[in-house]
Design a protein around this motif. Sequence first.
Motif, short mmCIF file in Angstrom:
data_model
loop_
_atom_site.label_atom_id
_atom_site.label_comp_id
_atom_site.label_asym_id
_atom_site.label_seq_id
_atom_site.Cartn_x
_atom_site.Cartn_y
_atom_site.Cartn_z
N ASP A 94 -18.46 11.76 -0.92
CA ASP A 94 -16.91 11.13 -0.98
C ASP A 94 -16.00 11.20 -1.62
O ASP A 94 -16.38 12.25 -2.77
CB ASP A 94 -17.36 9.64 -2.07
CG ASP A 94 -16.40 8.25 -1.56
OD1 ASP A 94 -15.22 8.84 -1.81
OD2 ASP A 94 -16.75 7.40 -2.94
N VAL A 95 -15.02 11.83 -1.17
CA VAL A 95 -13.45 12.78 -1.72
C VAL A 95 -13.10 11.94 -2.67
O VAL A 95 -12.34 12.68 -3.64
CB VAL A 95 -12.86 12.25 -0.27
CG1 VAL A 95 -12.91 13.67 0.94
CG2 VAL A 95 -12.36 11.70 0.49
N ILE A 144 -9.80 14.96 -2.39
CA ILE A 144 -7.60 14.37 -1.05
C ILE A 144 -7.62 15.57 -1.09
O ILE A 144 -7.03 15.91 -0.43
CB ILE A 144 -7.98 13.20 -2.67
CG1 ILE A 144 -8.04 12.39 -2.11
CG2 ILE A 144 -6.24 13.26 -1.78
CD1 ILE A 144 -7.65 11.13 -3.16
N VAL A 145 -7.50 16.49 -1.97
CA VAL A 145 -6.41 18.12 -2.44
C VAL A 145 -6.91 18.77 -1.06
O VAL A 145 -6.49 19.48 -0.40
CB VAL A 145 -4.90 18.06 -3.05
CG1 VAL A 145 -4.81 19.19 -2.77
CG2 VAL A 145 -4.03 16.87 -3.88
N THR A 194 -6.71 0.91 -3.92
CA THR A 194 -7.87 1.89 -3.26
C THR A 194 -7.51 3.70 -4.08
O THR A 194 -6.28 3.29 -3.98
CB THR A 194 -8.46 2.60 -1.96
OG1 THR A 194 -6.99 2.64 -1.35
CG2 THR A 194 -9.20 0.89 -1.56
N LEU A 195 -7.90 4.67 -4.62
CA LEU A 195 -7.34 5.56 -5.04
C LEU A 195 -6.74 6.31 -3.82
O LEU A 195 -5.12 6.96 -4.55
CB LEU A 195 -8.68 6.63 -5.54
CG LEU A 195 -8.38 8.01 -5.90
CD1 LEU A 195 -7.78 7.85 -7.00
CD2 LEU A 195 -9.48 9.02 -6.62
N ASP A 196 -6.56 7.14 -2.76
CA ASP A 196 -5.97 7.54 -1.78
C ASP A 196 -4.60 6.42 -1.31
O ASP A 196 -3.36 7.07 -1.33
CB ASP A 196 -6.45 7.49 -0.59
CG ASP A 196 -7.57 6.57 0.36
OD1 ASP A 196 -7.11 5.47 -0.64
OD2 ASP A 196 -7.06 6.13 1.60
N VAL A 197 -4.71 5.42 -1.71
CA VAL A 197 -3.35 4.69 -1.52
C VAL A 197 -2.52 5.07 -2.77
O VAL A 197 -1.03 4.97 -2.57
CB VAL A 197 -3.43 3.19 -1.82
CG1 VAL A 197 -2.26 2.35 -1.27
CG2 VAL A 197 -4.57 3.00 0.19
N ASP A 214 -16.91 24.06 1.13
CA ASP A 214 -16.73 23.40 2.91
C ASP A 214 -16.79 21.99 1.94
O ASP A 214 -17.84 20.81 1.59
CB ASP A 214 -18.24 22.99 3.27
CG ASP A 214 -18.45 22.43 4.54
OD1 ASP A 214 -17.38 22.25 5.49
OD2 ASP A 214 -19.95 22.31 5.72
N TRP A 215 -15.51 21.50 2.33
CA TRP A 215 -15.64 19.88 1.97
C TRP A 215 -15.84 19.43 2.87
O TRP A 215 -16.03 17.98 1.98
CB TRP A 215 -14.07 20.12 1.66
CG TRP A 215 -12.97 20.02 2.84
CD1 TRP A 215 -12.31 21.09 3.23
CD2 TRP A 215 -12.69 19.26 3.82
NE1 TRP A 215 -12.06 21.04 4.43
CE2 TRP A 215 -12.54 19.49 4.88
CE3 TRP A 215 -13.72 17.82 4.36
CZ2 TRP A 215 -11.40 18.93 5.97
CZ3 TRP A 215 -12.79 16.98 4.78
CH2 TRP A 215 -11.70 17.43 6.25
#
Length: 464
Positions: free
Chosen positions: A269-270, A43-44, A354-357, A263-264
């Motif tokens: 899947d992030v 994510i970061v 979800t993880l990002d939330v 290269d992200w």
Amino acid sequence: MTTTDLPAPSSQPRLRRALGPTALVLFGLTYLAPVTVFTTYGIVTKSTDNHLPSAYVVALVAMLFTALSYGAMARRYPVSGSAYTYTQQAFGGHVGFLTGWTLMLDYLFLPMINFLLIGIYLNTQFPDVPQWVFALAALLLVLVFNVLGITLVNRLNIAIVALSVLLVVVFAVLAIKELVTNPSAETPSLIEPFLPGEGGLGPVFAGAAVLALSFLGFDAVSTLAEEAKNPKRDIPRAILLTTLIGGAIFIVVSWLGALVFPDWHAFGDVDSAGVDLMAKVGGTFLTSFFVAVYVVGAFGSGMTTQVSVSRIIYAMGRDRVLPGIFGRLHPRFRTPWVAAIAVSIVSLLALVLTLDVAATMISFGALAAFSMVNLSVIRTHLFPRGGRDAASAGEWFRYGVLPAIGFLLTVWLWTSLTATTFVVGLSWMLLGAVYLAVLTRGFRRRPPVMDFSEKDTEPEPAGA
């Protein structure tokens, strides 16, 4: 009403003083989890365009100043309650309550995030089993360990930290080998990951704001003051060591990761970018080993995060700031079992979020609480209620300049959070203000204030 208005505590079970300095550092490291660098890695890395190490450096610098402030306040008030305790004593019960309430948003979500991650990573190895099955199983097991007691948790911490450190060392060795034996034209220079990207410092500070949650281990150490053998000496030291050791691990791992996987965009899947990173340097075996250790580390972090938040809720329940039922200890195990069950119920959100939330919401309360602790040092040591003699130059530097820098840095990070984070965080604060208004009958009554005598903690028997 104060706790002195309550029945004499001699008939009530007490928290047991069982933790020495090593155990406290292990608790903090297990809480922040050395492998937590992989939690928000994708994510970061995406938000900073492969400049994750620079975001960790910014976060570490900001957190070091705040860790010093936590140490100063823990030395003055060696009891459970963390930022809630410190701001309550510095600014009064209303501010203390709102600070504790805001920090609880993060603490309540942290165990849930660990259970969510356990489901995500085990699902990569067992795709036929739904994520929620793994998450629910971990949640129930953590609850059982938490109720059984802090000594059992400490023994598990030693094994978990050892496995996590082993994984970090193996990854570092294989990453260096990959860089030496298979150099790529896409590999950035050694210092490039530490420099701002095309977006400048904005994305770096935004990333650092999210990464602040990685350093909550030092805050967690402060919640164990009533279970430390020598809290005034060992808690401040453990806070600083946890921050330094954890920060160093995060920076080294993210730096090597940025070099071997620049290269992200190539992440499958992030949310589970750590799997792709391990596959790049170690193949299938390391990937499987990583998932196993990561799950164990997430379990340990989920266990220690639940231990900490249950003790904060216990402290607020003991004050009657929350309903008194939360201030109860198990008569046999002397653990805050009602608070632990409440945290587990909140953690059931791992089955639907979800993880990002979850990750974008969780840093709001931490940074707000960190800011208040820095201000609490200044108020308590330099401008206490009732006044004090003139402070020396050394005291002005230690209790004025350093926490002021920590305050400014945390506010800077706080303002770098997303709009969604502010909506959720401010809504939670508003809910707390409404509850406080009801509790104090429209702010006309003083909220409960803690009695900081040592009588509420039973010393560990000699030879125990």
